[in-house]
Design a protein around this motif. Structure first.
Motif, short mmCIF file in Angstrom:
data_model
loop_
_atom_site.label_atom_id
_atom_site.label_comp_id
_atom_site.label_asym_id
_atom_site.label_seq_id
_atom_site.Cartn_x
_atom_site.Cartn_y
_atom_site.Cartn_z
N VAL A 129 0.84 -1.20 0.00
CA VAL A 129 0.00 0.00 0.00
C VAL A 129 0.87 1.25 0.00
O VAL A 129 0.59 2.21 -0.73
N SER A 130 1.93 1.26 0.79
CA SER A 130 2.81 2.44 0.85
C SER A 130 3.43 2.73 -0.51
O SER A 130 3.58 3.90 -0.90
N GLU A 131 3.78 1.71 -1.27
CA GLU A 131 4.36 1.90 -2.60
C GLU A 131 3.33 2.45 -3.58
O GLU A 131 3.63 3.33 -4.39
N ILE A 132 2.10 1.95 -3.48
CA ILE A 132 1.03 2.44 -4.36
C ILE A 132 0.77 3.92 -4.09
O ILE A 132 0.65 4.72 -5.02
N THR A 133 0.68 4.29 -2.82
CA THR A 133 0.39 5.69 -2.47
C THR A 133 1.52 6.62 -2.91
O THR A 133 1.27 7.73 -3.37
N GLU A 134 2.77 6.16 -2.79
CA GLU A 134 3.90 6.99 -3.22
C GLU A 134 3.93 7.13 -4.74
O GLU A 134 4.17 8.22 -5.27
N THR A 135 3.68 6.04 -5.44
CA THR A 135 3.71 6.05 -6.91
C THR A 135 2.64 6.98 -7.48
O THR A 135 2.91 7.78 -8.38
N LEU A 136 1.42 6.87 -6.95
CA LEU A 136 0.30 7.65 -7.48
C LEU A 136 0.15 9.01 -6.81
O LEU A 136 -0.70 9.81 -7.21
N LYS A 137 0.96 9.26 -5.78
CA LYS A 137 0.91 10.52 -5.02
C LYS A 137 -0.49 10.79 -4.49
O LYS A 137 -1.08 11.86 -4.68
N ILE A 138 -1.03 9.76 -3.81
CA ILE A 138 -2.34 9.86 -3.15
C ILE A 138 -2.19 9.41 -1.71
O ILE A 138 -1.22 8.73 -1.37
N SER A 139 -3.15 9.77 -0.89
CA SER A 139 -3.11 9.35 0.51
C SER A 139 -3.65 7.93 0.64
O SER A 139 -4.30 7.40 -0.27
N ARG A 140 -3.38 7.35 1.78
CA ARG A 140 -3.86 5.99 2.06
C ARG A 140 -5.39 5.94 2.03
O ARG A 140 -5.98 5.01 1.48
N SER A 141 -6.04 6.96 2.61
CA SER A 141 -7.51 6.97 2.64
C SER A 141 -8.08 7.10 1.23
O SER A 141 -9.10 6.48 0.91
N THR A 142 -7.42 7.90 0.37
CA THR A 142 -7.88 8.04 -1.02
C THR A 142 -7.72 6.71 -1.75
O THR A 142 -8.60 6.31 -2.52
N LEU A 143 -6.62 6.01 -1.50
CA LEU A 143 -6.41 4.69 -2.12
C LEU A 143 -7.56 3.75 -1.77
O LEU A 143 -8.16 3.12 -2.64
N TYR A 144 -7.89 3.67 -0.49
CA TYR A 144 -8.96 2.76 -0.07
C TYR A 144 -10.32 3.21 -0.61
O TYR A 144 -11.16 2.38 -0.93
N GLN A 145 -10.52 4.51 -0.74
CA GLN A 145 -11.76 5.03 -1.34
C GLN A 145 -11.84 4.58 -2.81
O GLN A 145 -12.89 4.12 -3.26
N TYR A 146 -10.72 4.70 -3.53
CA TYR A 146 -10.69 4.27 -4.93
C TYR A 146 -10.94 2.77 -5.04
O TYR A 146 -11.70 2.31 -5.91
N LEU A 147 -10.34 1.99 -4.14
CA LEU A 147 -10.52 0.53 -4.18
C LEU A 147 -11.98 0.16 -3.92
O LEU A 147 -12.52 -0.75 -4.57
N ARG A 148 -12.61 0.85 -2.97
CA ARG A 148 -14.04 0.58 -2.70
C ARG A 148 -14.90 0.92 -3.93
O ARG A 148 -15.79 0.16 -4.31
N SER A 149 -14.61 2.07 -4.52
CA SER A 149 -15.41 2.52 -5.67
C SER A 149 -15.24 1.61 -6.88
O SER A 149 -16.17 1.40 -7.64
N GLU A 150 -14.04 1.06 -7.03
CA GLU A 150 -13.75 0.20 -8.19
C GLU A 150 -14.11 -1.26 -7.92
O GLU A 150 -14.01 -2.10 -8.81
N GLY A 151 -14.50 -1.56 -6.69
CA GLY A 151 -14.92 -2.91 -6.33
C GLY A 151 -13.77 -3.89 -6.21
O GLY A 151 -13.94 -5.10 -6.40
N ALA A 152 -12.59 -3.41 -5.87
CA ALA A 152 -11.41 -4.28 -5.72
C ALA A 152 -11.52 -5.08 -4.43
O ALA A 152 -12.04 -4.61 -3.43
N LYS A 153 -10.99 -6.29 -4.48
CA LYS A 153 -11.02 -7.15 -3.29
C LYS A 153 -9.64 -7.54 -2.87
O LYS A 153 -8.74 -7.69 -3.55
#
Length: 153
Positions: A129-153
């Motif tokens: 998760v830390s690598e994803i947030t650094e790569t995309l320059k987003i916060s951890r909470s935004t990452l999880y919001q995106y994952l919920r919206s996209e239906g990722a499991k």
């Protein structure tokens, strides 16, 4: 016996080791409670336990006298009414705002579909998760919001 607590009020025990016979003496009401609701609740607890209360600054707050007790009761009634009126006004205001087509609350942030898809892809590749947030320059909470919206499991 006199005992001071935080220099805010004095507890005066009339008999040694007997808290059933106690008085509370305070210099000013603002030293006893932060809000009027808190103060009313505390004074009500004092009354339930038979504790007499006296404020030196505000002479009307003296539950040792009939007049002081009456003033306390009136103030308690007015406070209860004030809380109820405030609640009704708030509800009426919210209803009127909704009737005008406005929605309350914090506005939604912008949703970046490209970043959301990229985040989902990287997450499904099991990147940290830390690598994803650094790569995309987003916060951890935004990452999880995106994952919920996209239906990722």
């Amino acid at each position: 016996m006199i005992r001071s607590y935080n220099n805010n009020y004095l507890i005066i025990k009339k008999r040694k080791d007997d808290f059933s016979c106690v008085d509370v003496l305070v210099y000013s009401l603002d030293r006893l409670g932060r809000t009027s609701k808190e103060l009313i609740n505390l004074l009500s607890k004092f009354k339930e336990r038979g504790i007499q209360f006296k404020s030196l600054q505000e002479g009307v707050f003296d539950t040792t006298s009939a007049m002081g007790e009456a003033v306390f009761q009136i103030i308690a009634i007015l406070k209860a009414m004030e809380v109820q009126v405030l609640s009704e006004r708030t509800k009426d205001g919210l209803t009127a705002t909704r009737a005008r087509g406005k929605k309350g609350g914090r506005p939604k942030g912008s949703y970046d579909k490209v970043k959301a898809t990229a985040a989902t892809t990287l997450y499904q590749r099991e990147l940290p998760v830390s690598e994803i947030t650094e790569t995309l320059k987003i916060s951890r909470s935004t990452l999880y919001q995106y994952l919920r919206s996209e239906g990722a499991k």
